[in-house]
Design an enzyme around this catalytic site. Structure first.
Site, PDB file in Angstrom:
ATOM      1  N   LYS A   1       0.835  -1.206   0.000  1.00 36.42           N
ATOM      2  CA  LYS A   1       0.000   0.000   0.000  1.00 36.42           C
ATOM      3  C   LYS A   1       0.870   1.256   0.000  1.00 36.42           C
ATOM      4  CE  LYS A   1      -3.850  -2.437   2.055  1.00 36.42           C
ATOM      5  NZ  LYS A   1      -4.468  -2.955   3.263  1.00 36.42           N
TER       6      LYS A   1
ATOM      7  N   GLN B   1      -5.063  -1.839   9.311  1.00 29.73           N
ATOM      8  CA  GLN B   1      -4.863  -3.144   8.674  1.00 29.73           C
ATOM      9  C   GLN B   1      -5.506  -4.250   9.523  1.00 29.73           C
ATOM     10  OE1 GLN B   1      -3.389  -3.752   5.619  1.00 29.73           O
ATOM     11  NE2 GLN B   1      -4.029  -5.854   5.899  1.00 29.73           N
TER      12      GLN B   1
ATOM     13  N   ASP C   1     -11.318   2.369   3.305  1.00 31.16           N
ATOM     14  CA  ASP C   1     -11.551   0.926   3.181  1.00 31.16           C
ATOM     15  C   ASP C   1     -13.014   0.626   2.870  1.00 31.16           C
ATOM     16  OD1 ASP C   1      -9.499  -0.936   3.222  1.00 31.16           O
ATOM     17  OD2 ASP C   1      -9.244  -0.862   5.391  1.00 31.16           O
TER      18      ASP C   1
END
Length: 281
Positions: free
Chosen positions: A52, A96, A119
């Protein structure tokens, strides 16, 4: 031979498009920054976080990395999220997953400002998707829609079957396919006569979490098969939820593992981040 849907090539195309958008935003005086939080040192999570950060650098946006020890408390994590929520220089916040067992994942997701929820996991984001309003969309399902569209695969009017009903893939996938005018069925562990249902599918999306479970007996001749799963087989090679070698010969199109759905998740995360610039202006 089926059409092999190349997620690497399509994600690279999207990243190049985003790179141009970021350059235009910078010229207009708008900068972008993604904050990535990882709790603990799970090896797979570390790889994802690294990817990422590299992707952010490629399209020209800044990233902040917070690598917290395994013993970080929920209160400490929520405090960091609250701090990042309040920072004008941070456009997107990503925690995460999975987080260690002593931390309530749902509480963490809910703590992220919906305007920075790149997200697409916050209940407000999911609710907006349900009623067709604008909002951030879960990255993997959004990536699958792009795979289909950019591969010239028509969704409208097609019989679409999803195997798996998770909050991250199955449910938002169903909503996105509906949005594209597909006729959608969601199957799961309690579905009776699974083979019968999946054999109706023109587009079959498999997100069940069981390596090579889906063989040709589940697939209609000429179907498009999208494999979301990723596992290591007995030889330590990556494989999906679909038995690729068995299923590919009867498909019209199929995603490989690796190189299919996986690369799209990060591309759509970046897409959400770039869109956050418009949301926050």
């Amino acid at each position: 031979m089926p059409q092999i849907i190349d997620g690497k090539a399509i994600s690279a195309q999207i990243k190049d498009e985003l790179k141009e958008k970021v350059a235009s935003l910078k010229e207009a005086g708008v900068s972008l920054c993604l904050a990535v939080i990882q709790v603990g040192n799970d090896p797979a999570s570390s790889v994802y976080v690294g990817n990422k950060k590299k992707a952010c650098a490629y399209i020209g946006v800044d990233s902040l990395s917070y690598e917290l020890p395994e013993e970080t408390t929920q209160e400490e994590l929520l405090s960091l999220v609250a701090d990042l929520n309040g920072r004008a220089d941070v456009n997107g916040i990503l925690v995460q997953l999975p987080v260690p067992a002593h931390i309530d994942e749902d509480a963490v997701i809910r703590a992220i400002d919906p305007m920075k929820d790149v997200d697409g996991f916050h209940p407000q984001s999911v609710g907006a998707l349900c009623i067709g309003q604008k909002g951030f969309i879960s990255c993997t399902p959004a990536g699958i829609i792009q795979l289909l569209k950019r591969s010239g695969i028509e969704i409208a009017g097609k019989e679409c079957v999803i195997i798996g009903r998770s909050n991250i893939v199955g449910k938002p996938m169903a909503l996105l396919l509906l949005r594209e005018n597909g006729t959608v069925t969601v199957t799961h562990s309690k579905t009776k006569d699974l083979e019968e249902v999946t054999k109706r599918a023109d587009i079959l999306v498999v997100a069940i979490g069981k390596p090579k479970m889906i063989t040709r007996k589940y697939v209609k001749e000429g179907a498009v098969v999208i494999d979301v799963g990723i596992h290591r087989n007995e030889n330590n090679k990556l494989c999906g939820d679909v038995d690729y070698d068995d299923v590919a010969p009867i498909c019209s199109a199929i995603t490989p593992v690796p190189g299919g759905v996986g690369p799209m998740t990060i591309a759509m995360l970046l897409q959400n981040l770039v869109e956050s610039a418009a949301v926050m202006r």
